[in-house]
Write a protein that holds these residues in place. Structure first.
Motif, mmCIF file in Angstrom:
data_model
loop_
_atom_site.group_PDB
_atom_site.id
_atom_site.type_symbol
_atom_site.label_atom_id
_atom_site.label_comp_id
_atom_site.label_asym_id
_atom_site.label_seq_id
_atom_site.Cartn_x
_atom_site.Cartn_y
_atom_site.Cartn_z
ATOM 1 N N ILE A 145 0.852 -1.190 0.000
ATOM 2 C CA ILE A 145 0.000 0.000 0.000
ATOM 3 C C ILE A 145 0.884 1.234 0.000
ATOM 4 O O ILE A 145 1.768 1.383 0.843
ATOM 5 N N LYS A 159 -6.317 2.133 -6.105
ATOM 6 C CA LYS A 159 -5.966 1.292 -4.956
ATOM 7 C C LYS A 159 -6.229 2.086 -3.683
ATOM 8 O O LYS A 159 -5.533 3.062 -3.397
ATOM 9 N N SER A 161 -5.843 3.190 -0.218
ATOM 10 C CA SER A 161 -4.811 3.063 0.806
ATOM 11 C C SER A 161 -5.340 3.366 2.200
ATOM 12 O O SER A 161 -4.600 3.259 3.178
ATOM 13 N N ASN A 302 1.970 -1.920 -8.584
ATOM 14 C CA ASN A 302 0.540 -1.712 -8.393
ATOM 15 C C ASN A 302 -0.178 -1.422 -9.705
ATOM 16 O O ASN A 302 -1.282 -1.925 -9.953
ATOM 17 N N ASP A 306 -3.018 -3.710 -11.463
ATOM 18 C CA ASP A 306 -4.318 -3.098 -11.751
ATOM 19 C C ASP A 306 -4.706 -3.281 -13.208
ATOM 20 O O ASP A 306 -5.852 -3.636 -13.526
#
Length: 323
Positions: A145, A159, A161, A302, A306
């Protein structure tokens, strides 16, 4: 130096549901806070164990405790919406029934909230087992994260966090956030996005909560890996196809809520997420370029994950998402 709070103070809101095993630890940790809360507001979501008896007798030093009970199970989002609609203090904090707060959690978060001028502050967590034995020193590192700050609307959409049980925020945020839009994945994600569209979010780089993992976590911590994803799917009883479609539907609900309230407009993402899988695959380089340009803070790992979950036909239907 403690933050200089006005008399209107801070409300901690707790949604409970069959939490009789965990609540004594939570209430004890609230009583140890170095920043006194003005009110503890608890709403029990039709528990069938002894939770209501604990909730009814709960108290915090120097503060008011308000407890209520729902006769039918409304779920976390609906219960938190009712709790937040009753907040009348200047600040509020979200709290989960199965966690333990470190004693300076509220004080340190509130100080950063005041110093930064942000609408919402969130923190890292220490992941622990049912008996509070450490599993991971940092939830952020475990789940890869990235603690985004400021007006990070697209990064937060890609995303989230912000873990709800770490949130301390201003009541003025609720004027834009309530009522929650239909179909949003979780209330904390929506609050974070609304804050990012306002005075922004700030991340406190400390672990302030012992994030307890057990068999009935609503979401829980997942390692950023293929095994972590597999464990997540197993825990939620989802196939990969159902997961990817649910993921896109949730994002569309968030986008729709932001656009309907004129908080943000994300036409590219709204249209892209509605495309059939085949078209998303063909246009995946454009999607990746868009996310890299607007959410590079998340890092390549990330963003590639994704893009894969968004564009590849990972067992999902080839139909578009209509949410």
């Amino acid at each position: 130096m403690k933050p200089d709070f006005p008399d209107t103070g801070l409300t901690v809101v707790v949604a409970t549901r069959n939490g009789v095993c965990w609540l004594p630890d939570l209430f004890a940790s609230l009583a140890r806070q170095t920043l006194m809360l003005a009110r503890l507001s608890i709403l029990d979501d039709a528990s069938t164990d002894g939770t209501w008896d604990l909730v009814r007798d709960a108290a915090v030093p120097g503060g008011q405790t308000v407890a209520g009970r729902q006769e039918t199970n409304e779920g976390a989002i609906g219960t938190f919406q009712r709790l937040l609609s009753m907040v009348d203090t200047e600040y509020f904090a979200l709290c989960d029934q199965d966690d333990v707060w470190l004693s300076d959690k509220l004080e340190n978060s509130a100080r950063l909230l005041e110093m930064s001028g942000a609408d919402l502050v969130y923190t890292d967590l220490r992941v622990v087992d049912e008996d509070l034995n450490e599993l991971a020193p940092s939830m952020w590192r475990l789940s890869n994260i990235v603690p985004v700050t400021g007006h990070a609307v697209v990064p937060l959409l890609l995303k989230n966090s912000v873990t709800g049980c770490t949130v301390v925020a201003r009541r003025q945020l609720l004027e834009r956030a309530l009522p929650f839009p239909d179909g949003i994945p979780m209330h904390d994600w929506w609050l974070a996005l609304v804050a990012a569209c306002g005075s922004g979010v700030q991340a406190l780089h400390e672990q302030t909560v012992l994030y307890r993992q057990h068999g009935t976590n609503a979401l829980g911590a997942a390692k950023f890996s293929s095994k972590g994803l597999s464990d997540l799917l197993e825990r939620r009883h989802l196939t990969m196809g159902t997961y990817t479609l649910t993921r896109l539907s949730g994002r569309l609900a968030l986008i729709r809520g932001l656009e309907e309230r004129n908080l943000a407009h994300l036409p590219f993402l709204r249209r892209f997420y509605r495309l059939p899988t085949g078209l998303r695959l063909v246009l995946s380089p454009i999607y990746l370029g868009y996310t890299v340009t607007r959410a590079h803070v998340l890092g390549w790992r990330n963003l590639l994950v994704d893009a894969a979950l968004t564009c590849l036909p990972l067992g999902s239907s080839h139909k578009g998402v209509t949410a």
